[in-house]
Write an enzyme that holds these catalytic residues in place. Structure first.
Site, short mmCIF file in Angstrom:
data_model
loop_
_atom_site.label_atom_id
_atom_site.label_comp_id
_atom_site.label_asym_id
_atom_site.label_seq_id
_atom_site.Cartn_x
_atom_site.Cartn_y
_atom_site.Cartn_z
N ASN A 43 0.74 -1.16 0.02
CA ASN A 43 0.04 -0.11 0.07
C ASN A 43 1.11 1.23 -0.04
O ASN A 43 2.00 1.17 0.77
CB ASN A 43 -0.85 0.08 1.06
N GLU A 45 0.07 5.25 0.91
CA GLU A 45 -0.89 6.12 1.02
C GLU A 45 -0.53 7.69 0.64
O GLU A 45 0.72 7.65 0.18
CB GLU A 45 -1.08 6.07 2.58
N ASN A 46 -1.34 8.43 0.89
CA ASN A 46 -1.08 9.95 0.46
C ASN A 46 -1.69 10.78 1.66
O ASN A 46 -2.95 10.32 1.95
CB ASN A 46 -1.74 10.17 -0.82
N TYR A 49 -5.92 11.53 1.50
CA TYR A 49 -6.29 10.03 1.79
C TYR A 49 -6.87 9.34 0.39
O TYR A 49 -6.51 8.14 0.36
CB TYR A 49 -7.32 10.00 2.82
N GLU A 56 -3.22 -4.81 -3.05
CA GLU A 56 -3.38 -5.67 -4.27
C GLU A 56 -3.63 -4.92 -5.37
O GLU A 56 -3.21 -5.75 -6.42
CB GLU A 56 -4.91 -6.23 -3.85
N CYS A 93 -10.33 -5.61 0.70
CA CYS A 93 -11.48 -4.59 0.92
C CYS A 93 -12.34 -4.69 -0.49
O CYS A 93 -11.87 -5.33 -1.33
CB CYS A 93 -10.68 -3.03 0.77
N CYS A 96 -10.69 -3.86 -3.88
CA CYS A 96 -9.92 -4.97 -4.41
C CYS A 96 -10.54 -6.31 -4.80
O CYS A 96 -9.95 -6.94 -5.82
CB CYS A 96 -8.77 -4.79 -3.28
N1 THU Z 1 -5.47 -1.47 2.21
C1 THU Z 1 -4.65 -2.29 1.43
O1 THU Z 1 -3.57 -2.38 1.26
N2 THU Z 1 -5.47 -3.48 1.03
C2 THU Z 1 -6.76 -3.93 1.41
O2 THU Z 1 -7.46 -4.67 1.13
C3 THU Z 1 -7.33 -3.03 2.65
C4 THU Z 1 -6.63 -1.82 2.99
C5 THU Z 1 -4.66 -0.41 2.99
C6 THU Z 1 -5.04 0.84 2.41
C7 THU Z 1 -4.77 1.68 3.52
O3 THU Z 1 -3.26 2.25 3.17
C8 THU Z 1 -4.51 1.12 4.72
O4 THU Z 1 -4.65 -0.31 4.30
C9 THU Z 1 -5.51 1.23 5.53
O5 THU Z 1 -6.65 1.11 5.26
#
Ligand code: THU
Length: 136
Positions: A43, A45-46, A49, A56, A93, A96
């Protein structure tokens, strides 16, 4: 195709490079393609958000980059560590799940739990009646 230990380890390694200063949740994902290729992502992030991206998503993008638009997914492994560095089992999530569905129908999805257990599921279980655009 089942998720093997090597795919779970690839996901774990990818998660170690995650950029997650906001959630502190470091996620790694590794995909196995029908062609036998293995690709990973983390992941990123930024500060704005919604501009961040999931592990994934980036693993799938790497697979498409390597194998082209015909890439098909066979399996996905997910690894995550919380802000204390504890390994936690997280299923993908919703967005994904939809991204995985774009590239495969029979896809095993496994996520590693805190005590070393591996939860094994599938796209069919995690995204029943998922949306597909009818070509035509
Ligand atoms: N996140 C993922 O990388 N994959 C998922 O399936 C669920 C969430 C990340 C996104 C964000 O950077 C952090 O987890 C918290 O939501």
């Amino acid at each position: 195709m089942p998720v093997d230990v090597a795919l779970l380890e690839l996901a774990e390694q990818a998660g170690q490079n995650a950029y997650a200063p906001y959630s502190r949740l470091q996620v790694g994902a590794a995909v196995l393609t029908e062609a036998g290729g293995r690709y990973s992502g983390c992941n990123v992030e930024n500060a704005a958000y919604p501009s961040g991206g999931c592990a994934e998503q980036h693993a799938i993008a790497a697979a498409v980059r390597a194998e082209g638009p015909g890439m098909r997914l066979a399996a996905v492994a997910i690894s995550a560590r919380d802000g204390r560095g504890e390994s936690i089992a997280i299923p993908p999530c919703g967005a994904c799940r939809q991204r995985i569905a774009e590239f495969g129908e029979v896809v095993e999805i496994a996520f590693a739990g805190g005590d070393g257990d591996v939860v094994r599921s599938s796209l069919a279980v995690l995204l029943p009646q998922g949306f597909r655009l009818q070509a035509g």
